[in-house]
Design an enzyme around this catalytic site. Structure first.
Site, PDB file in Angstrom:
ATOM      1  N   THR A  94      23.317  60.139 -73.583  1.00 34.64           N
ATOM      2  CA  THR A  94      23.825  60.933 -72.445  1.00 34.64           C
ATOM      3  C   THR A  94      24.986  60.266 -71.729  1.00 34.64           C
ATOM      4  OG1 THR A  94      21.749  62.090 -72.061  1.00 34.64           O
ATOM      5  CG2 THR A  94      23.346  62.178 -70.287  1.00 34.64           C
ATOM      6  N   TRP A 136      14.806  57.601 -77.232  1.00 38.64           N
ATOM      7  CA  TRP A 136      15.735  58.731 -77.389  1.00 38.64           C
ATOM      8  C   TRP A 136      16.337  58.686 -78.803  1.00 38.64           C
ATOM      9  CZ3 TRP A 136      14.136  57.982 -72.569  1.00 38.64           C
ATOM     10  CH2 TRP A 136      14.386  58.926 -71.560  1.00 38.64           C
ATOM     11  N   GLU A 183      12.807  64.951 -76.038  1.00 41.94           N
ATOM     12  CA  GLU A 183      13.381  66.303 -76.209  1.00 41.94           C
ATOM     13  C   GLU A 183      13.708  66.643 -77.663  1.00 41.94           C
ATOM     14  OE1 GLU A 183      16.581  66.651 -73.363  1.00 41.94           O
ATOM     15  OE2 GLU A 183      15.205  66.401 -71.680  1.00 41.94           O
ATOM     16  N   GLU A 259      10.404  64.886 -66.898  1.00 45.14           N
ATOM     17  CA  GLU A 259      11.822  64.723 -66.552  1.00 45.14           C
ATOM     18  C   GLU A 259      12.250  65.966 -65.791  1.00 45.14           C
ATOM     19  OE1 GLU A 259      14.699  63.203 -69.536  1.00 45.14           O
ATOM     20  OE2 GLU A 259      16.174  64.464 -68.516  1.00 45.14           O
ATOM     21  N   ARG A 381      17.120  74.103 -64.143  1.00 44.26           N
ATOM     22  CA  ARG A 381      16.504  75.402 -64.409  1.00 44.26           C
ATOM     23  C   ARG A 381      15.880  75.841 -63.111  1.00 44.26           C
ATOM     24  NH1 ARG A 381      13.738  73.542 -69.722  1.00 44.26           N
ATOM     25  NH2 ARG A 381      15.588  73.429 -70.996  1.00 44.26           N
TER      26      ARG A 381
END
Ligand SMILES: *[C@@H]1O[C@H](CO)[C@@H](O)[C@H](O)[C@H]1NC(C)=O
Ligand SMILES: *[C@@H]1O[C@H](CO)[C@@H](O)[C@H](O)[C@H]1NC(C)=O
Ligand SMILES: *[C@@H]1O[C@H](CO)[C@@H](O)[C@H](O)[C@H]1NC(C)=O
Length: 627
Positions: A94, A136, A183, A259, A381
Site C-alpha cells: 500500500t 500481506w 484481503e 480493519e 464503505r
C-alpha cells in the site's frame, strides 16, 4: 450539556416514560438484569499494510517517544488495546514494502524493519496490549515460482510460525492473534496445518483470526467444516460498514472489524471513527474495531496520505500532529478494557446517533454516546443504515446493578467549527443521587459523550512539537553506520524491493558502507510491485535539483541501476510512476526515461559501464523542463 432530570419519584414505569417523552424526548434504559451482551475485545490499529510507520522510526527523541505515548500510553491519548502489525513479506503493500524475516530459503533474521521495535515500545507503555500479526505479501521462495502462498502449506505455516517464535525468542513478545493472508484467498487446509504447527510448537495460546477479508466465504466454510470451525477463534472482516451477515453470527464466534476507518484524519475521519466504534457493535455485534492505520508516518503524497489516527510524517523536523481521531479513540479506550462486557441495552438514538454501555462486571459502567452526522461519517464503505442527526433530548435510565450509581464522570467532544470545537474535555460530573438513575442529555450533531464511573481518564499532553518544515533542500547519506538499530537508512521508503544497510567487509575504502537491494526474486505480491526495485526519499515537487549517487551493479547478466527525480507516484501505484529516470546497464548502455517501466525514452546510447565496478551517477533536473 448533560442535565440531571427531575422526574421519577419511583412511580410505575409507564407514567414516567410518558412524562419523559413529553419533556425530554426519547428514553433509553441501560440494564443488566437480563444478563450481559458480548465480551469486549478492544480497540486497536494497524501498523503496516504497508510501511505506514516508516518515518516514525527516524524521529529524534523526545518526539518519537511522545508520539508513542499518544498512541499507546494508558489514560493518556488513544490508549490502544490492540496493536496489529504486518509480517513483512518484501512486497509492496500500500505505502511501501516491509522486509521479510526470511528473504531466502534458510535465511532467518528477526531484526529487520521496525515492527519489532514498535511492538516493544507499545508493550513498554501498556504491558497488557494485545498483539496481532498478519502477512500481506510473502517472499518469493515460498511460492516456488507461483504468485501464491499455498503451494506448500506446510512451508508457509512454518514461515509464519517462525516469525511468532522469533518474536518471543529475540524480543520477548507474545503474539496473541495470527491472521491468514490480508484481503486475499484463504486455504482451509493451510489454516488447519497452521493450527497444528502452532500447537506442536507449544503455541496453543496463539489464536487464529480469519480471514481479514469479507464475512464470506469464511463464515460458510466454517459452518460446513467442523474442524475449521474449531480452529478459527475470531472472524475478522474488513470495512464491514458496521454490518455483519447471518452466516457469521451462526458460527457463534467472536466477530471483529479487523480493519476499518481508512479515512483522512481530520474531523470528518474522526466522526467516521466515533460512529463505527459504537455502531460496529450495535449493528454488527463486532467486539473489536481496528483502524488502518495507526499513525500516518509515510510521505503524504503516497496513497491514502494522512489516513492514520495521528500524523507523524516529518522526522527531519520532529513535527507531528495529534489529530482528532486520537481523542475520539480515548472516549472508548480510556474507559473500558478487553474483558469488559457490552450491555444488551445498546442501540440507536431516535434522532440519529447511537449509544453503547459496557461494564467490568464489578459495578463499573461506561456509556458512550455519539451523534456523528452523515457528512462527518464518510467511511470508505458508508455505514448502514443511514441516520441523519438532529438536535434531541435523550433520557437514560440506569437499572439493575447500575440503579444506585451516584456519580458519572463526563467527557465530551464536539467536532466541526473551530469556535465550538472541543476534544476530549472533562465536564462537571453528573450527580444521580436523587434522580433514581435517570438523567437527560441535550445532544447536538457531531458530539461524543462518555459517562463513566471510572475516574482514571486523562487528556495527556506533551509540550508542543517543533514547527512543520519541508524536507531539507540539501541531504546526504553515506550509510556509514556501524551496527545500525534499523536495517533501513533514514527517510528512504522502499516501494519495490528491499534496501538494507550492507557493510562490504572486503572493501577497505570509501564504499565499505552501502545500501543494498537484497531481493533476488520477485515476492508473492499483494499489490502491483514494479518490475524494477525502487526506494524514494525527499519531495517529488522539487525543481532545479541535482541527485548524485555512487552505484554498483552486482549482476553482470541483466544488471542495471538508476537514479531518478520527480517520481510522482508510489505505493500501490508505483508501477505507473513518472519522473526522470537515468539508467545504466551492465551491457554498456544508458538510458533516460520518463517512466519507471522504461517505455518512454528521452535518450539512450552506449557508455563504458560493466558490472562489479563503482560509478558515480549525477542527474540534474531543471525547473519546468519535464513537467
Ligand atoms: C493489566 O491487566 C491487569 C489485569 O487485568 C490489571 O490489573 C493491570 O492494571 C493492567 N495493567 C495496565 C498497565 O493496564
Ligand atoms: C470500578 O473500577 C475501579 C478501578 O478499576 C475499582 O477499584 C472498583 O472497585 C470498581 N467498581 C466500582 C463499583 O466502582
Ligand atoms: C542492455 O540491457 C538492458 C536492460 O536489461 C536492455 O533493456 C537493453 O536492450 C540491453 N541493450 C543491449 C544493446 O543489449
Amino acid at each position: 450539556m448533560p442535565t440531571a432530570a427531575a422526574g421519577s419519584t419511583g412511580r410505575a414505569a409507564v407514567p414516567l416514560l410518558q412524562c419523559a417523552l413529553l419533556a425530554f424526548g426519547s428514553t433509553y434504559v441501560l440494564d443488566d438484569s437480563d444478563g450481559l451482551g458480548r465480551e469486549f475485545d478492544g480497540i486497536g490499529a494497524v501498523s503496516g499494510g504497508g510501511a505506514t510507520s516508516r518515518l516514525l522510526v527516524n524521529y529524534p527523541e523526545p518526539y518519537r517517544s511522545q508520539v508513542l505515548d499518544y498512541l499507546f500510553k494508558p489514560n493518556f491519548g488513544a490508549s490502544l488495546h490492540i496493536l496489529k502489525v504486518e509480517i513483512g513479506g518484501d512486497g509492496q503493500t500500500t505505502d511501501g514494502t516491509e522486509p521479510s524475516h526470511m528473504h531466502y530459503t534458510l535465511d532467518e533474521n528477526y531484526f529487520r524493519g521496525y515492527e519489532w521495535w514498535l511492538m516493544k515500545e507499545a508493550k513498554k507503555r501498556n504491558p497488557n496490549i494485545t498483539l496481532m500479526a498478519l502477512p500481506w505479501s510473502f517472499p518469493g521462495w515460498l511460492g516456488k515460482g507461483f504468485n501464491w502462498p499455498y503451494v506448500n502449506v506446510q512451508l508457509t505455516a512454518y514461515y509464519v510460525m517462525t516469525w511468532i517464535m522469533g518474536a518471543k525468542h529475540y524480543h520477548d513478545l507474545d503474539i496473541d492473534y495470527i491472521g491468514i493472508w490480508n484481503e486475499r484467498a484463504f486455504d482451509i487446509n493451510y489454516i488447519k496445518v497452521l493450527r497444528r504447527m502452532l500447537n506442536y510448537q507449544g503455541l496453543q495460546q496463539v489464536k487464529i483470526i480469519a480471514s481479514d477479508n469479507l464475512w464470506e466465504p469464511i463464515s460458510t466454510s466454517m459452518l460446513l467444516d467442523s474442524e475449521l470451525l474449531k480452529v478459527v477463534d475470531v472472524i475478522g472482516a474488513h470495512y464491514p460498514g458496521t454490518c455483519t451477515v447471518t452466516g457469521a453470527t451462526l458460527t457463534g464466534k467472536k466477530l471483529w472489524s479487523s480493519e476499518d476507518f481508512s479515512t483522512l484524519n481530520n474531523d470528518v475521519g474522526a466522526g467516521c471513527w466515533g460512529r463505527i466504534l459504537n455502531q460496529n457493535y450495535i449493528n454488527g455485534y463486532m467486539t473489536s474495531t481496528i483502524a488502518w492505520n495507526l499513525v500516518a508516518s509515510y510521505y503524504e503524497q503516497l496513497p491514502y496520505g494522512r489516513c492514520g489516527l495521528m500524523t507523524a510524517q516529518e522526522p527531519w523536523s520532529g513535527h507531528y500532529v495529534v489529530e482528532s481521531p486520537i481523542w475520539v479513540s480515548a472516549h472508548t479506550t480510556q474507559f473500558t478494557q478487553p474483558g469488559w462486557y457490552y450491555l444488551k441495552t445498546v442501540g440507536h438514538l431516535e434522532k440519529g446517533g447511537s449509544y453503547v454501555a459496557l461494564t467490568d462486571g464489578l459495578g463499573n459502567l461506561t456509556i458512550i454516546i455519539e451523534t456523528m452526522s452523515h457528512k462527518h461519517s464518510v467511511c470508505i464503505r458508508p455505514p448502514l443504515p443511514y441516520f441523519s442527526v438532529s438536535h434531541q433530548f435523550a433520557t437514560f435510565v440506569l437499572k439493575g446493578s447500575f440503579s444506585e450509581i451516584p456519580e458519572l464522570h463526563v467527557w465530551y467532544t464536539k467536532l466541526g467549527k473551530p469556535s465550538q470545537r472541543h476534544l476530549f474535555k472533562q465536564l462537571d460530573s453528573l450527580w444521580l443521587l436523587n434522580s433514581s438513575g435517570t438523567f437527560t442529555l441535550e445532544l447536538q450533531e457531531d458530539e461524543l459523550f462518555t459517562l463513566t464511573t471510572l475516574t482514571t481518564g486523562s487528556k495527556g499532553r506533551h509540550t508542543l512539537p517543533p514547527k512543520s518544515q519541508p524536507f531539507p533542500r540539501s541531504y546526504k547519506d553515506d550509510f556509514n553506520v556501524v551496527d545500525p538499530f534499523f536495517s533501513e537508512a533514514p527517510n528512504f521508503a522502499d516501494q519495490t524491493g528491499v534496501f538494507e544497510y550492507f557493510v562490504n567487509t572486503e572493501d577497505p575504502g570509501e564504499h565499505r558502507f552501502t545500501l543494498r537491494q537484497v531481493l533476488n526474486q520477485r515476492p508473492i505480491t499483494w499489490a502491483a510491485d514494479a518490475h524494477n526495485t525502487i526506494s524514494i526519499i525527499g519531495d517529488y515537487t522539487w525543481s532545479n535539483l541535482m541527485i548524485k549517487c555512487d552505484v554498483y551493479i552486482e549482476n553482470p547478466e541483466k544488471g542495471g541501476v538508476f537514479i531518478a527525480g520527480r517520481v510522482d507516484k508510489g505505493g500501490v501505484l508505483i508501477r505507473s510512476a513518472w519522473g526522470v529516470f537515468f539508467w545504466i546497464f551492465a551491457n554498456g548502455t544508458y538510458r533516460v526515461t520518463r517512466d519507471l517501466a522504461g517505455w518512454f525514452i528521452y535518450a539512450s546510447g552506449h557508455v563504458d559501464v560493466t558490472a562489479k565496478k563503482w560509478y558515480t551517477l549525477t542527474l540534474t533536473i531543471k525547473a519546468g523542463l519535464f513537467l
